[in-house]
Design a protein around this motif. Structure first.
Motif, short mmCIF file in Angstrom:
data_model
loop_
_atom_site.label_atom_id
_atom_site.label_comp_id
_atom_site.label_asym_id
_atom_site.label_seq_id
_atom_site.Cartn_x
_atom_site.Cartn_y
_atom_site.Cartn_z
N GLN A 175 0.87 -1.24 -0.05
CA GLN A 175 -0.09 0.11 0.08
C GLN A 175 0.77 1.37 0.13
O GLN A 175 0.63 2.17 -0.87
CB GLN A 175 -0.89 -0.10 1.26
N GLU A 179 1.07 4.09 -2.99
CA GLU A 179 0.82 5.53 -2.63
C GLU A 179 1.90 6.47 -2.98
O GLU A 179 1.82 7.48 -3.75
CB GLU A 179 0.35 5.88 -1.09
N ASP A 182 1.86 6.82 -6.87
CA ASP A 182 0.67 8.11 -7.27
C ASP A 182 1.32 8.95 -6.92
O ASP A 182 1.22 10.23 -7.66
CB ASP A 182 -0.49 7.52 -6.61
#
Length: 198
Positions: A175, A179, A182
């Motif tokens: 995760q 992130e 992105d």
């Protein structure tokens, strides 16, 4: 007495063999970056070729790597039963292209024919889950970006993102890396928007 010992040894051996057959290793979990988050901005960057991402050979594998900074920061370790669904280079390339396209950029590959191409090349320096303590980790992404037009270097910059993992395990690391990827894509779009346009 010898026959009894032989019989006992045979029974123990059979029990160990049967126990070995009964215990199977846990299934390997495979992680990707999950669904793309909603677009926050629209980019003014026009058509862009995003080349395949490169980096060190140690990262050109599906192994999920982590470092125990509090024990030995120089040693990258692979998770035993957790892997990426593709190599970090492939996952990051897909994510950057998807973020760019979602922001309105016309994303092309190196095999597409285009006049006066603008090419973005990314080289990964670090793509690791780093543990500061046994219960605290973060996904760290370090990338060098080079922008070319007609094979001439226009600009080059290094980007780094560090995102805290919600849990100190492979799932949390996946995760955090999603992130971080992105956030890197947003950084790249902001940088590209200031570059000279054809």
């Amino acid at each position: 007495m010898t026959a009894q010992l032989r019989h006992l040894f045979a029974l123990v051996t059979c029990a160990l063999l049967l126990g070995g057959c009964a215990s199977t290793p846990p299934a390997t979990a495979r992680y990707d970056f999950g669904p793309l988050p909603a677009a926050s901005t629209t980019s003014k960057v026009g058509t862009l070729i995003v080349a395949d991402i490169t980096g060190p050979t140690a990262l050109d594998t599906e192994h999920m790597q982590y470092r125990l900074l509090y024990a030995d920061a120089r040693q990258a370790r692979p998770y035993a039963y957790n892997q990426w669904a593709a190599t970090p280079f492939q996952l990051l390339g897909q994510r950057v292209r998807a973020n760019f396209a979602q922001a309105g950029v016309q994303v092309l590959s190196t095999t597409d024919a285009i006049t006066n191409p603008t090419v973005l090349r990314l080289e990964v320096n670090e793509f690791t889950q780093n543990f500061d303590t046994a219960t605290s980790s973060r996904g760290v992404l370090n990338v060098r970006a080079s922008l070319f037009r007609n094979h001439r270097l226009l600009d080059q910059r290094t980007f780094q993102r560090s995102v805290a993992a919600p849990t100190p395990d492979a799932a949390g690391g996946a995760q955090a890396m999603a992130e971080a990827s992105d956030a890197l894509a947003a950084d790249l779009l902001a940088w590209l928007a200031g570059a000279p346009q054809p």
